[in-house]
Design a protein around this motif. Structure first.
Motif, short mmCIF file in Angstrom:
data_model
loop_
_atom_site.label_atom_id
_atom_site.label_comp_id
_atom_site.label_asym_id
_atom_site.label_seq_id
_atom_site.Cartn_x
_atom_site.Cartn_y
_atom_site.Cartn_z
N VAL A 108 -31.31 15.65 -17.53
CA VAL A 108 -31.38 16.86 -18.36
C VAL A 108 -30.97 18.08 -17.55
CG1 VAL A 108 -32.97 18.41 -19.58
CG2 VAL A 108 -33.11 15.94 -19.93
N ALA A 109 -31.37 18.11 -16.28
CA ALA A 109 -31.12 19.29 -15.44
C ALA A 109 -29.63 19.55 -15.25
CB ALA A 109 -31.79 19.12 -14.08
N ALA A 127 -23.78 21.50 -7.02
CA ALA A 127 -25.04 21.92 -7.66
C ALA A 127 -25.74 20.73 -8.31
CB ALA A 127 -24.76 23.00 -8.70
N ALA A 128 -24.96 19.86 -8.96
CA ALA A 128 -25.55 18.69 -9.61
C ALA A 128 -26.17 17.75 -8.59
CB ALA A 128 -24.50 17.95 -10.43
N ALA A 129 -25.46 17.54 -7.45
CA ALA A 129 -26.00 16.68 -6.40
C ALA A 129 -27.31 17.23 -5.86
CB ALA A 129 -24.98 16.53 -5.28
N ALA A 130 -27.37 18.55 -5.67
CA ALA A 130 -28.60 19.17 -5.17
C ALA A 130 -29.73 19.02 -6.17
CB ALA A 130 -28.35 20.64 -4.85
N ALA A 172 -21.34 28.40 -6.27
CA ALA A 172 -22.22 27.23 -6.23
C ALA A 172 -23.69 27.62 -6.27
CB ALA A 172 -21.91 26.41 -4.97
N ALA A 173 -24.05 28.67 -5.54
CA ALA A 173 -25.46 29.08 -5.53
C ALA A 173 -25.91 29.51 -6.91
CB ALA A 173 -25.66 30.22 -4.53
N VAL A 179 -28.72 25.71 -13.12
CA VAL A 179 -29.23 24.37 -13.41
C VAL A 179 -30.75 24.37 -13.37
CG1 VAL A 179 -29.40 22.02 -12.49
CG2 VAL A 179 -27.17 23.12 -12.68
N ASP A 180 -31.31 25.00 -12.33
CA ASP A 180 -32.77 25.07 -12.22
C ASP A 180 -33.37 25.82 -13.41
OD1 ASP A 180 -32.79 23.69 -9.86
OD2 ASP A 180 -32.88 25.47 -8.59
#
Length: 241
Positions: A108-109, A127-130, A172-173, A179-180
């Motif tokens: 979902v994230a 970002a998705a990997a993090a 990216a940040a 995402v968060d």
């Protein structure tokens, strides 16, 4: 754990699961679109009796994920827990439940991100990997997504400077922060909707048919079309009859 009426050992599960036994849930989980189909993947046992992070476990969870909507995430957690416990032991059952829920949250994230050019795709991938590693932990994220991430990185490395429909996107940040925020927003909306569902369940003036209709309206009003199946799967078991 012989049925779906209890959640001992699974502290994150809703206390108000559908009133079906584990046997009934297991039959339902292999019915519908999955009827007659052998499950993908398999349970991989660790030396301590738990689960060993492995891509094949993701394949098994993805296979059962086809039943989200007709079944809730909590109901499927019970099915997965039972299967893993039978394959590897009780600890594996608890691991399966916890990883399943974290995996669903991680998916979902990172949902809904549609990059428009190579640079944006690279930023989105990082970002998705993090987000995945925060959601399910480094070992499970590597096992579930490592091959996909490396393949995407290799494809991007071979693209050179080619772009497709370029448009400005955050760095990216900022993407990671977005995402968060999306994840937090989803959780908050589920919590808010749960309060409304509790009010419907406890309203003595509503019969079962009216309550179900109002629940359907609530889902349509509060969630986008792409979110409704998952939201309904999470909330319907708490509605009652």
């Amino acid at each position: 754990m012989s049925g779906a009426r209890g959640s001992a050992g699974l502290p994150f599960l809703s206390s108000q699961l559908a009133q079906r036994t584990l046997s009934e849930l297991r039959v339902a989980a292999r019915g519908g679109v999955l009827a007659g189909v052998e499950p993908d993947g398999r349970w991989v046992c660790a030396a301590d009796g738990g689960l060993l992070p492995d891509r094949r476990i993701r394949e098994r969870m993805d296979w059962y994920g086809n039943q989200l909507g007709p079944m809730s995430a909590d109901e499927l957690a019970l099915v997965l827990s039972a299967e893993a416990a039978e394959a590897c032991g009780p600890k594996a059952g608890q691991d399966a439940s916890q990883v399943w829920r974290a995996y669903q949250d991680a998916m979902v994230a990172v949902a809904g991100v549609v990059p428009a050019d190579r640079a944006a795709l690279e930023q989105s991938a990082r970002a998705a990997a993090a987000a995945r590693r925060r959601g399910i932990g480094p070992s499970w994220a590597e096992a579930f997504f490592g091959d996909d991430e490396r393949l995407l990185a290799a494809q991007l490395a071979g693209q050179g400077s080619r772009e497709v429909v370029p448009q400005p996107l955050p760095d990216a940040a900022a993407r990671s922060a977005a995402v968060d925020a999306s994840w937090a927003s989803w959780r908050q909306r589920i919590e808010d909707a749960q309060q409304a569902v509790n009010q419907l369940r406890n309203d003595p003036s509503l019969n079962a048919e009216t309550r179900a209709g109002k629940f359907h309206e609530l889902i349509e009003q509060r969630f986008a079309e792409t979110e409704r199946l998952r939201a309904e799967g999470l909330l319907r078991p708490t509605l009652g009859g």
